[in-house]
Design a protein around this motif. Sequence first.
Motif, PDB file in Angstrom:
ATOM      1  N   ARG A  20       0.850  -1.193   0.000  1.00 39.52           N
ATOM      2  CA  ARG A  20       0.000   0.000   0.000  1.00 39.52           C
ATOM      3  C   ARG A  20       0.884   1.242   0.000  1.00 39.52           C
ATOM      4  NH1 ARG A  20      -3.056  -3.266  -1.376  1.00 39.52           N
ATOM      5  NH2 ARG A  20      -5.068  -3.859  -0.484  1.00 39.52           N
ATOM      6  N   SER A  38     -13.898   5.881 -10.033  1.00 45.48           N
ATOM      7  CA  SER A  38     -12.708   5.436  -9.305  1.00 45.48           C
ATOM      8  C   SER A  38     -11.778   4.665 -10.236  1.00 45.48           C
ATOM      9  CB  SER A  38     -13.116   4.547  -8.122  1.00 45.48           C
ATOM     10  OG  SER A  38     -13.833   3.416  -8.570  1.00 45.48           O
ATOM     11  N   LYS A  39     -10.506   4.599  -9.841  1.00 47.70           N
ATOM     12  CA  LYS A  39      -9.483   3.889 -10.610  1.00 47.70           C
ATOM     13  C   LYS A  39      -8.541   3.155  -9.666  1.00 47.70           C
ATOM     14  CE  LYS A  39      -9.205   6.823 -14.734  1.00 47.70           C
ATOM     15  NZ  LYS A  39      -8.353   7.727 -15.536  1.00 47.70           N
ATOM     16  N   LYS A  40      -8.062   2.007 -10.129  1.00 47.01           N
ATOM     17  CA  LYS A  40      -7.051   1.257  -9.392  1.00 47.01           C
ATOM     18  C   LYS A  40      -5.691   1.499 -10.041  1.00 47.01           C
ATOM     19  CE  LYS A  40      -5.545  -3.436  -8.236  1.00 47.01           C
ATOM     20  NZ  LYS A  40      -5.814  -4.888  -8.416  1.00 47.01           N
ATOM     21  N   TRP A  41      -4.734   1.904  -9.214  1.00 45.20           N
ATOM     22  CA  TRP A  41      -3.371   2.135  -9.669  1.00 45.20           C
ATOM     23  C   TRP A  41      -2.463   1.036  -9.120  1.00 45.20           C
ATOM     24  CZ3 TRP A  41      -1.326   7.036 -11.809  1.00 45.20           C
ATOM     25  CH2 TRP A  41      -2.349   7.908 -12.194  1.00 45.20           C
ATOM     26  N   THR A  42      -1.685   0.429  -9.993  1.00 42.50           N
ATOM     27  CA  THR A  42      -0.659  -0.532  -9.591  1.00 42.50           C
ATOM     28  C   THR A  42       0.692   0.113  -9.845  1.00 42.50           C
ATOM     29  OG1 THR A  42      -2.106  -2.393 -10.178  1.00 42.50           O
ATOM     30  CG2 THR A  42       0.248  -2.851  -9.930  1.00 42.50           C
ATOM     31  N   THR A  58      -0.464  -1.034  -4.549  1.00 39.36           N
ATOM     32  CA  THR A  58      -1.745  -0.717  -5.171  1.00 39.36           C
ATOM     33  C   THR A  58      -2.494   0.322  -4.361  1.00 39.36           C
ATOM     34  OG1 THR A  58      -2.851  -2.543  -4.018  1.00 39.36           O
ATOM     35  CG2 THR A  58      -1.949  -3.008  -6.203  1.00 39.36           C
ATOM     36  N   THR A 118      -6.477   2.567  -4.675  1.00 35.95           N
ATOM     37  CA  THR A 118      -7.690   2.960  -5.403  1.00 35.95           C
ATOM     38  C   THR A 118      -7.973   4.416  -5.098  1.00 35.95           C
ATOM     39  OG1 THR A 118      -8.639   0.736  -5.348  1.00 35.95           O
ATOM     40  CG2 THR A 118     -10.163   2.564  -5.688  1.00 35.95           C
ATOM     41  N   SER A 134     -10.633   7.532  -5.493  1.00 32.93           N
ATOM     42  CA  SER A 134     -12.068   7.750  -5.672  1.00 32.93           C
ATOM     43  C   SER A 134     -12.378   9.238  -5.780  1.00 32.93           C
ATOM     44  CB  SER A 134     -12.837   7.133  -4.491  1.00 32.93           C
ATOM     45  OG  SER A 134     -12.552   5.748  -4.378  1.00 32.93           O
ATOM     46  N   GLU A 140      -6.338   1.161 -14.027  1.00 31.75           N
ATOM     47  CA  GLU A 140      -7.574   0.522 -14.486  1.00 31.75           C
ATOM     48  C   GLU A 140      -8.795   1.271 -13.964  1.00 31.75           C
ATOM     49  OE1 GLU A 140      -9.906  -3.812 -14.362  1.00 31.75           O
ATOM     50  OE2 GLU A 140      -8.002  -3.543 -13.302  1.00 31.75           O
ATOM     51  N   LEU A 161     -12.393   1.486 -12.659  1.00 27.28           N
ATOM     52  CA  LEU A 161     -13.257   0.545 -11.933  1.00 27.28           C
ATOM     53  C   LEU A 161     -14.736   0.869 -12.079  1.00 27.28           C
ATOM     54  CD1 LEU A 161     -11.247   0.256  -8.582  1.00 27.28           C
ATOM     55  CD2 LEU A 161     -11.121  -1.230 -10.591  1.00 27.28           C
TER      56      LEU A 161
END
Length: 473
Positions: A81, A249-253, A298, A300, A302, A318, A320
Motif C-alpha cells: 500500500r 474510481s481507478k485502481k493504480w498498480t 496498489t 484505489t 475515488s 484501471e 473501476l
Amino acid sequence: KINGRVLGGISIIIIFAAVVVPQYDFWGSRDKTSSTILKDTRNLKLDVEAESTLANQKSKFTEPTLAYHKPKIRPPTSNNRIHSVVWPDPNLPLAPFVKELNYPILIKNAPTKYIWEASEKWSVQYLKENLSKVINAYQHFIKIFGPYWEGDRPMATVPKISRRNPYRSLNMTGAEFFDLMENSDFYYYYSANVNHLDENLLLDLTPLNLLDLEESVTQNMNIWIGQKGVIAALHYDDYHNIYAQIIGSKKWTLFPPEDHDSLYLYPFIHPHYAQSQVNLNKIDQNLYKKFDMKLAKTVTISEGEILYLPPMWFHHVESLSDVSVSINSWSKDILSDIVSQIHNDMPFSMIQDPKKRTHVGQLYMHVLLKELGEDPKQFVHKYVLTPRYSDLVNQKILPGMDRTFCDPEYHLSEKDVQEATNKAKYHAQLFLEIKEQGTRSISVANIIEYATILITRGSSKIVSEVMYSCFNA
C-alpha cells in the motif's frame, strides 16, 4: 571498434545518416509540456461575469485561512500500500507539501473537492450536454490501451516492429462518445489538454493553478475519460504527476523506479519506450523471469481524492467505475533539464570518421559509468541489454550480438581521450544531482542507448550489437 568488413556493410546507412542523425531530437518522454496551460483570466476568453467569478475563486485559494503547516501523513497499512493523508483545509496549498515527497501519496478530502465546481456539477449527463467535441478519442478492441506508439523513435522503421495493441482515433461529439461507452462492444478512452475543453467546463476547473507545483509556462493539465475496465499499460513519466479523481474510481498498480530492471522496459529508442514489455493482465513468467508482482503497490483513488506520483514511478491504471473522469497536472522535474543538457552535449555526435566516433563513444560511456560508481559491463548487461533487448534478439527482430565493432588495437589521440574523459566526468556530476538512485539508473541507461544510436548514425537495428561489442571488447 569497427573493422573493414562491417564498414562496407553499413556504408549506405552511414552516408545517409551523416547529415540526419546529428539533428536527432527524440530525447525525453512524450511531450507533455508543448502547450502553455491557461493560468488566469488573461488567458481565457471569458465574459465580464465569468472573469469576476474566476477572480473571486482564485483569491479564495491564494489567501488561505490557515498558516501553512505540514499535514500528518499516515504510513502504509502494508508493504503493498502507499502513504495517505487527510487534507486538513482546502485553502492549504498542495505544492509546499508535495515538493518534499519522494514517494506516492493518496490525498483524501482533497482541495479539489471543495474549490472546483466540477466536483459538484460534473456528471455523465452534464458532460454530454457541455462537452461539444471529442477529438482523437481512442477506440480499442481490447481493454488495454497502449503501449503508446511514438513514430519518431529510431526503431520505428525496423521491420517486424509494430504497435502491440493497435487502436483507432475517432472524432465525435461528447454525447456520442458517452453513448458509445455505454452501448458499444468496443472500449473507448479519451485524453486531452484541458485547453481543448469548452469554456464553461474550463471555468468549472478554476483556479487552474490548484494542482500546480510551480508557476511555469511548461505546466500541462489534462482530462482523462474512460469506461469500466479500460487499462493504461504499465509505464513511467519523467514529470511530477498530481492526479485528481472527479467522477468514479481507478485502481493504480505502482512500482518504484529502482525496480526497472525487473520490469523489462522497451528500449529507449523503441516506439514503445518508457513502457514495460510485461502485460500485467497476462504475465509470461517464463519470458520475464525477474518480474515479481509482489513488489507492486496498489491504491484505489475515488471521487474527491488526489494521487501524487513522483517522476519515474511506474503505473498501470484501471478504471473501476462505469465512467471515470480525472484531471491531472504534470510538472517538470530537474531530471528533464539534466538529461536534455547531456543529450545536446555529446562529445562525438559530429565526428564523421566511423572508427573514431565509435571509440570516442566507447570511451565516453565507460568513463561516465565508472564516475557514477558502476561497473560498465555489468551495468549495461543488467539494465539495458538483458531487460530491454534480449527478447527482440531472441525473436530475431534484431540480429545476434556476435559481430565485432570495437577494436582493442585502435588508439585515440591524447586530445580525443582528454575531451571525451572531461565531458563524461562533467555529465556524471550532472547525473549525481538526481538523488533518487532508481531514477538516475533509468536515465543513465537511456543515455547509453542514445549514445549508441549516435555512434551508429541512426542504424537502430545494430544498436544492441554495437553496445555489446563496446562493453565486451
